[in-house]
Design a protein around this motif. Structure first.
Motif, mmCIF file in Angstrom:
data_model
loop_
_atom_site.group_PDB
_atom_site.id
_atom_site.type_symbol
_atom_site.label_atom_id
_atom_site.label_comp_id
_atom_site.label_asym_id
_atom_site.label_seq_id
_atom_site.Cartn_x
_atom_site.Cartn_y
_atom_site.Cartn_z
ATOM 1 N N SER A 185 3.889 1.776 6.631
ATOM 2 C CA SER A 185 3.427 2.667 5.568
ATOM 3 C C SER A 185 1.946 2.978 5.782
ATOM 4 C CB SER A 185 3.653 2.021 4.210
ATOM 5 O OG SER A 185 2.959 0.808 4.136
ATOM 6 N N MET A 220 0.850 -1.174 0.000
ATOM 7 C CA MET A 220 0.000 0.000 0.000
ATOM 8 C C MET A 220 0.895 1.237 0.000
ATOM 9 S SD MET A 220 -3.049 1.188 2.568
ATOM 10 C CE MET A 220 -2.153 0.990 4.069
ATOM 11 N N LYS A 221 0.567 2.176 -0.838
ATOM 12 C CA LYS A 221 1.334 3.412 -0.932
ATOM 13 C C LYS A 221 0.761 4.446 0.029
ATOM 14 C CE LYS A 221 3.241 6.534 -4.339
ATOM 15 N NZ LYS A 221 3.342 6.860 -5.750
ATOM 16 N N SER A 247 -1.142 6.144 5.693
ATOM 17 C CA SER A 247 -1.499 7.462 5.195
ATOM 18 C C SER A 247 -1.889 8.345 6.369
ATOM 19 C CB SER A 247 -2.664 7.360 4.214
ATOM 20 O OG SER A 247 -2.282 6.608 3.081
ATOM 21 N N LEU A 267 8.366 6.696 1.714
ATOM 22 C CA LEU A 267 8.446 5.534 2.604
ATOM 23 C C LEU A 267 9.614 5.703 3.566
ATOM 24 C CD1 LEU A 267 7.823 2.597 0.115
ATOM 25 C CD2 LEU A 267 6.303 3.407 1.902
ATOM 26 N N ALA A 309 1.783 11.950 -2.434
ATOM 27 C CA ALA A 309 2.433 10.696 -2.052
ATOM 28 C C ALA A 309 3.398 10.973 -0.905
ATOM 29 C CB ALA A 309 3.168 10.110 -3.235
ATOM 30 N N ARG A 310 3.450 10.049 0.037
ATOM 31 C CA ARG A 310 4.301 10.199 1.210
ATOM 32 C C ARG A 310 5.530 9.311 1.040
ATOM 33 N NH1 ARG A 310 2.555 9.207 7.445
ATOM 34 N NH2 ARG A 310 3.557 11.120 8.087
ATOM 35 N N TYR A 366 -0.015 8.171 1.782
ATOM 36 C CA TYR A 366 -0.295 9.515 1.289
ATOM 37 C C TYR A 366 -0.417 10.499 2.443
ATOM 38 C CZ TYR A 366 -1.385 7.374 -3.190
ATOM 39 O OH TYR A 366 -1.311 6.674 -4.366
#
Length: 78
Positions: A40, A1-2, A42, A34, A31-32, A4
């Motif tokens: 990770s 998971m990306k 948001s 890593l 986008a945050r 944010y």
């Protein structure tokens, strides 16, 4: 998971439909990066006045949903 960073700029509306609560907002999403040590996740940032408004609106919507359920299925009540 990306992950944010989400900055809430304005609350537009809130409604419930078929078991879901939908909140319409204006927000900046970036986008945050890593980090090695942390998970990770948001992050949602909002001004205190928006947080208070969101809490009031959520309480109102949940109260409306509670009225729709039979008394025997309402949470926290005998």
């Amino acid at each position: 998971m990306k992950p944010y960073d989400i900055e809430l700029q304005r609350l537009k509306s809130i409604r419930h439909d078929k078991g879901m609560v939908e909140v319409s907002v204006d927000a900046l999403v970036a986008a945050r990066p890593l980090r090695d040590e942390g998970a990770s996740t948001s992050v949602l940032r909002l001004p205190v006045e928006h947080a208070r408004t969101l809490l009031i609106l959520l309480k109102q919507n949940l109260a409306e949903l509670d009225k729709l359920q039979p008394r025997s299925r309402r949470s926290g009540r005998a």
